[in-house]
Design a protein around this motif. Structure first.
Motif, PDB file in Angstrom:
ATOM      1  N   LEU A 490       0.826  -1.208   0.000  1.00 48.52           N
ATOM      2  CA  LEU A 490       0.000   0.000   0.000  1.00 48.52           C
ATOM      3  C   LEU A 490       0.862   1.261   0.000  1.00 48.52           C
ATOM      4  N   VAL A 491       2.016   1.199   0.654  1.00 50.94           N
ATOM      5  CA  VAL A 491       2.948   2.335   0.601  1.00 50.94           C
ATOM      6  C   VAL A 491       3.331   2.624  -0.842  1.00 50.94           C
ATOM      7  N   GLN A 492       3.673   1.592  -1.585  1.00 48.72           N
ATOM      8  CA  GLN A 492       4.069   1.788  -2.985  1.00 48.72           C
ATOM      9  C   GLN A 492       2.910   2.327  -3.817  1.00 48.72           C
ATOM     10  N   ALA A 493       1.692   1.853  -3.566  1.00 41.89           N
ATOM     11  CA  ALA A 493       0.543   2.363  -4.306  1.00 41.89           C
ATOM     12  C   ALA A 493       0.418   3.868  -4.104  1.00 41.89           C
ATOM     13  N   GLY A 494       0.562   4.335  -2.868  1.00 38.01           N
ATOM     14  CA  GLY A 494       0.471   5.762  -2.597  1.00 38.01           C
ATOM     15  C   GLY A 494       1.585   6.548  -3.249  1.00 38.01           C
ATOM     16  N   LEU A 495       2.805   6.036  -3.204  1.00 42.37           N
ATOM     17  CA  LEU A 495       3.940   6.733  -3.818  1.00 42.37           C
ATOM     18  C   LEU A 495       3.790   6.816  -5.332  1.00 42.37           C
ATOM     19  N   LEU A 496       3.279   5.763  -5.945  1.00 41.26           N
ATOM     20  CA  LEU A 496       3.062   5.777  -7.392  1.00 41.26           C
ATOM     21  C   LEU A 496       2.127   6.911  -7.795  1.00 41.26           C
ATOM     22  N   VAL A 497       1.087   7.122  -7.021  1.00 43.42           N
ATOM     23  CA  VAL A 497       0.126   8.175  -7.340  1.00 43.42           C
ATOM     24  C   VAL A 497       0.745   9.545  -7.105  1.00 43.42           C
ATOM     25  N   GLY A 518      -7.422  -4.011  -7.447  1.00 43.93           N
ATOM     26  CA  GLY A 518      -6.306  -3.113  -7.228  1.00 43.93           C
ATOM     27  C   GLY A 518      -6.364  -2.447  -5.864  1.00 43.93           C
ATOM     28  N   PRO A 519      -5.261  -1.812  -5.431  1.00 42.26           N
ATOM     29  CA  PRO A 519      -5.196  -1.270  -4.069  1.00 42.26           C
ATOM     30  C   PRO A 519      -6.183  -0.145  -3.797  1.00 42.26           C
ATOM     31  N   PHE A 520      -6.531   0.653  -4.817  1.00 43.25           N
ATOM     32  CA  PHE A 520      -7.428   1.777  -4.575  1.00 43.25           C
ATOM     33  C   PHE A 520      -8.891   1.342  -4.574  1.00 43.25           C
ATOM     34  N   ASP A 609       5.851  -4.031 -11.014  1.00 44.78           N
ATOM     35  CA  ASP A 609       7.091  -4.344 -10.311  1.00 44.78           C
ATOM     36  C   ASP A 609       7.094  -3.775  -8.902  1.00 44.78           C
ATOM     37  N   ARG A 610       6.716  -2.540  -8.775  1.00 38.64           N
ATOM     38  CA  ARG A 610       6.799  -1.905  -7.463  1.00 38.64           C
ATOM     39  C   ARG A 610       5.821  -2.517  -6.469  1.00 38.64           C
ATOM     40  N   LEU A 611       4.648  -2.865  -6.918  1.00 37.77           N
ATOM     41  CA  LEU A 611       3.679  -3.483  -6.011  1.00 37.77           C
ATOM     42  C   LEU A 611       4.083  -4.905  -5.639  1.00 37.77           C
ATOM     43  N   LEU A 613       7.061  -6.547  -6.040  1.00 36.54           N
ATOM     44  CA  LEU A 613       8.359  -6.715  -5.387  1.00 36.54           C
ATOM     45  C   LEU A 613       8.342  -6.205  -3.954  1.00 36.54           C
ATOM     46  N   ALA A 614       7.462  -5.245  -3.661  1.00 35.93           N
ATOM     47  CA  ALA A 614       7.303  -4.835  -2.260  1.00 35.93           C
ATOM     48  C   ALA A 614       6.802  -6.012  -1.423  1.00 35.93           C
ATOM     49  N   LEU A 615       5.880  -6.789  -1.967  1.00 35.87           N
ATOM     50  CA  LEU A 615       5.414  -7.988  -1.276  1.00 35.87           C
ATOM     51  C   LEU A 615       6.550  -8.996  -1.095  1.00 35.87           C
ATOM     52  N   VAL A 616       7.304  -9.215  -2.154  1.00 36.36           N
ATOM     53  CA  VAL A 616       8.350 -10.231  -2.135  1.00 36.36           C
ATOM     54  C   VAL A 616       9.416  -9.900  -1.099  1.00 36.36           C
ATOM     55  N   ASN A 617       9.836  -8.642  -1.058  1.00 36.40           N
ATOM     56  CA  ASN A 617      10.897  -8.268  -0.128  1.00 36.40           C
ATOM     57  C   ASN A 617      10.446  -8.433   1.318  1.00 36.40           C
ATOM     58  N   GLU A 618       9.207  -8.026   1.612  1.00 36.56           N
ATOM     59  CA  GLU A 618       8.711  -8.196   2.976  1.00 36.56           C
ATOM     60  C   GLU A 618       8.546  -9.672   3.296  1.00 36.56           C
ATOM     61  N   GLY A 619       8.163 -10.467   2.296  1.00 37.64           N
ATOM     62  CA  GLY A 619       8.074 -11.906   2.509  1.00 37.64           C
ATOM     63  C   GLY A 619       9.416 -12.513   2.862  1.00 37.64           C
ATOM     64  N   ALA A 620      10.471 -12.037   2.220  1.00 33.87           N
ATOM     65  CA  ALA A 620      11.812 -12.535   2.542  1.00 33.87           C
ATOM     66  C   ALA A 620      12.185 -12.207   3.986  1.00 33.87           C
ATOM     67  N   LEU A 621      11.807 -11.015   4.456  1.00 31.91           N
ATOM     68  CA  LEU A 621      12.055 -10.665   5.854  1.00 31.91           C
ATOM     69  C   LEU A 621      11.284 -11.589   6.796  1.00 31.91           C
ATOM     70  N   LEU A 622      10.038 -11.919   6.445  1.00 26.65           N
ATOM     71  CA  LEU A 622       9.251 -12.831   7.275  1.00 26.65           C
ATOM     72  C   LEU A 622       9.905 -14.209   7.378  1.00 26.65           C
ATOM     73  N   LEU A 623      10.505 -14.653   6.285  1.00 29.04           N
ATOM     74  CA  LEU A 623      11.194 -15.941   6.317  1.00 29.04           C
ATOM     75  C   LEU A 623      12.435 -15.865   7.193  1.00 29.04           C
ATOM     76  N   GLU A 624      13.197 -14.801   7.048  1.00 28.36           N
ATOM     77  CA  GLU A 624      14.394 -14.626   7.878  1.00 28.36           C
ATOM     78  C   GLU A 624      14.051 -14.619   9.358  1.00 28.36           C
ATOM     79  N   GLU A 625      12.951 -13.958   9.687  1.00 30.41           N
ATOM     80  CA  GLU A 625      12.583 -13.805  11.096  1.00 30.41           C
ATOM     81  C   GLU A 625      11.861 -15.024  11.641  1.00 30.41           C
TER      82      GLU A 625
END
Length: 709
Positions: A490-497, A518-520, A609-611, A613-625
């Motif tokens: 959702l952060v990326q959706a706002g920044l895109l706009v 879509g997010p909106f 990509d921005r929407l 990949l934002a999910l993917v990166n946070e998912g990687a953090l969830l796996l690490e943690e």
């Protein structure tokens, strides 16, 4: 059926029973196919055997092909399913299938190659291969229309529907449907076929009868064109057209070619990944074997709002008695009226029989005092998302609930471990995060607290199965798996706009990519005012997150969302599609100007990509943690709960298909361009494990198998 067969076959006065035996579903793995071919050849060569019955050991006839082998050479090795079908159908001795439990996919194809079929009435049958992005590969599209007609076959195959044998008793698929175990009737029918007192039918020799078949198929093609991204339905129709227009053997060959071609597509790989991941999610990696769930026959829901009534109905749908607890009579009356109206509406629409609607309504009772919950096995809190309110509820529950009762919170964001401290029994506390509407949405996040007892966790997973939910285990963190990952999205959706896109472009791009909404559009449906409160609370804890202020700006403009007819979009009564708003566009452009941003044209590829990949990166953090057990669990959460396209397999699978090296490179490109405040917030810094995994060309599974550190 018996739980097992002492021998691979047993003779009954000239009738040999051959049992498929690979529990729990007797799938047609290469090993099973080889054993079955050997047993069939032996029976055909034995002069004392006059007829054969195929049955399934344990609780099922056959669940179909072994999906785990679809990516291996085993799927290509003989005897293939088609070889087995031909051996049966063209063989010199009658073969009868005795069906119970399930006969799905290759299991039903095997039965249709037999000369007759006897089914227990509750047997689940179907050809659901289209749900895996493929067509039936062992004659299903050629034999089913010959037995039940083109119209019913199309409905079952193109949509992958399952039916009970009782529902199909008059379709022509079965020779006999019985409420008893099917084996005795199958043996008797096999004996009659051998004697010639019952005519023997070879399915492949039957014609497909339907007037105006070409017009019907043209209509069916038009109906599936609405989902052009899905390859399976059109290919199934191609196969069914072959059944009408081509010789049987040609149809078989063309069906098998399509099966293997579609099997190799990314779409089928994604669908198979989703299917297998849902089953894997039920396994808890560090749980000792033999842990039994606690008994749950009575339940309670504290709070009768939208979520509470939905949870109550979800429990009632599974046949569980539910007590809805509210603070005052008026609130309780509203809650019970909501339950009654929902079931009565379902009855009016033909979704529920009157008796079933009445039964479910009767399962939900009301209470105004916690004393009514003293003997309840499972208690689920579903009150306002405020820690002080949760504390009051759990202190009351701790005071009245019987020893051994499971205490669950439906919180979507709050700390389950802190909630557990409000009781003297933290081992009995966990999160059961339902998704709204709870009686409809399939996802259930089971949040495992630091002190949650193993049998409480097992109870929650068993409950998920009983509710027909897809249950996924998460450890405790803010937002667990789904909502935590949704924040950067959702952060990326706002920044895109803010940077140059418009809400309708962002929604259109991600929906074309496959997201259900879509997010909106999603924000309008949920309510911008609610979103503003959640953001404000979140920013108090995480002030560096670069949330756009536009959501609050629209709330201040009295645009709270779809419920008011105006949010990011205008919502016109009687018009389903939202309408882009000129006032919103003006507000967006003015906000960009205040930020000193020069608005630019943003392409759809960058939006996606921005929407994603934002999910993917946070998912990687969830796996690490260690919040998520495995990457595939994250995929299940987003498919079942957030409208992620199932055919893409989930965000983590989509990233792995793309290549984690390319994912990291794309993130670094995004971080090197764009506004300075984005770079300061390090929005696009790849998760450390993701970077190392990409460098070493590792996959997600390597996180649990061997750390890439």
């Amino acid at each position: 059926m018996p739980d097992h067969f002492d021998r691979p076959h047993a003779d009954h006065d000239g009738v040999r029973v051959i049992a498929l035996a690979q529990p729990p579903l007797n799938v047609l793995s290469l090993a099973v196919r080889r054993r079955l071919a050997d047993d069939l050849q032996a029976a055909l060569a034995d002069d004392t055997v006059r007829a054969i019955v195929l049955a399934g050991a344990g609780t099922a006839f056959c669940g179909g092909g072994d999906i785990a082998e679809f990516d291996t050479q085993a799927v290509l090795l003989e005897p293939g399913p088609g070889t087995l079908m031909a051996l049966i159908e063209e063989g010199p001795k009658p073969v009868v299938a005795a069906l119970h439990g399930v006969a799905l996919g290759g299991g039903l194809e095997l039965a249709m190659a037999c000369h007759a079929r006897v089914a227990q009435a509750q047997t689940s049958v179907g050809l659901p291969e289209v749900q895996l992005g493929i067509v039936p590969g062992a004659g299903g599209t050629q034999r089913l229309p010959r037995l039940v007609g083109l119209e019913l076959a199309t409905d079952l195959i193109v949509h992958g529907r399952k039916r009970t044998a009782r529902q199909l008793a008059d379709s022509g698929l079965f020779d006999r449907v019985t409420d008893e175990a099917p084996l005795p009737a199958a043996i008797e029918l096999a004996r009659q076929l051998a004697e010639g007192s019952v005519a023997l039918r070879r399915t492949g020799h039957l014609p497909v009868r339907m007037e105006n078949a070409e017009a019907f198929l043209a209509f069916a093609r038009g109906a599936v064109k609405a989902r052009p991204e899905l390859l399976g339905p059109q290919a199934c129709l191609d196969c069914l057209e072959d059944a009408v227009t081509r010789p049987f053997q040609d149809g078989l060959a063309r069906e098998l070619e399509r099966f293997h071609r579609l099997r190799a597509t990314p779409q089928s790989e994604g669908l198979r990944h989703a299917f297998l991941s849902e089953r894997l999610a039920a396994k808890i990696s560090d749980l000792a074997p033999g842990v039994k769930p606690r008994t749950v026959t009575s339940t309670a829901v504290i709070g009768g709002g939208t979520m509470g009534t939905g949870i109550a109905m979800s429990l009632a749908n599974a046949g569980l008695a539910v007590t809805l607890l509210e603070r005052d009579p008026a609130a309780l009356d509203r809650a019970l009226a909501t339950v009654r109206k929902t079931y009565e509406d379902a009855q009016r629409r033909g979704k529920l029989a009157a008796e079933e609607a009445a039964r479910r309504i009767a399962l939900v009772s009301g209470a105004l005092s916690y004393d009514a919950l003293r003997d309840t096995d499972l208690l689920i809190e579903a009150v306002f998302e405020d820690m002080a309110v949760k504390r009051q509820v759990f202190e009351q529950l701790d005071a009245v609930a019987k020893p051994g009762a499971v205490l669950a919170t439906n919180t979507s964001m709050l700390d389950v471990d802190e909630i557990a401290t409000f009781t003297r029994r933290p081992q009995d506390v966990l999160g059961l995060h339902f998704f709204s509407p709870a009686h409809v949405m399939p996802l259930l996040e089971v949040v495992r607290g630091a002190q949650t007892a193993p049998d409480v966790l097992t109870t929650a997973m068993a409950l998920g199965r009983r509710l027909s939910k897809t249950a996924v285990v998460a450890r405790v963190c803010e937002g667990f798996i789904g909502n935590r990952m949704l924040t950067p999205y959702l952060v990326q959706a706002g920044l895109l706009v803010e940077e140059g896109a418009l809400p309708q472009q962002v929604d259109r791009a991600i929906e074309r990519w496959g997201m259900a909404m879509g997010p909106f559009r999603m924000a309008d449906m949920a309510g911008l005012d609610l979103g503003a409160k959640i953001r404000a609370q979140y920013l108090e804890r995480h002030p560096d997150v670069p949330y756009s202020e536009l959501n609050q700006i629209l709330v201040d403009m009295d645009r709270p969302g779809q419920k008011a007819g105006r949010g990011w979009y205008d919502h016109v009564p009687g018009q389903r599609a939202p309408v882009p708003s000129a006032a919103v566009q003006q507000a967006i452009e003015a906000h960009s100007q205040r930020l000193g941003l020069v608005r630019r044209r943003i392409g759809d590829d960058e939006i996606v990509d921005r929407l994603v990949l934002a999910l993917v990166n946070e998912g990687a953090l969830l796996l690490e943690e260690g919040i998520a057990q495995r990457a595939s669990d994250i995929d299940v959460v987003f498919i079942a709960g957030y409208g992620f396209p199932r055919w893409r397999g989930g965000p983590m699978f989509a990233a792995e298909q793309r290549g984690l090296e390319d994912v990291v490179a794309a993130m670094r490109r995004l971080g090197a361009s764009g506004p300075a405040y984005q770079r300061r917030a390090q929005v696009w810094r790849p998760a450390p494990w993701l970077s190392r995994a990409a460098e070493r060309r590792l996959g997600w599974s390597s996180l649990t198998e061997a750390s890439p550190a």
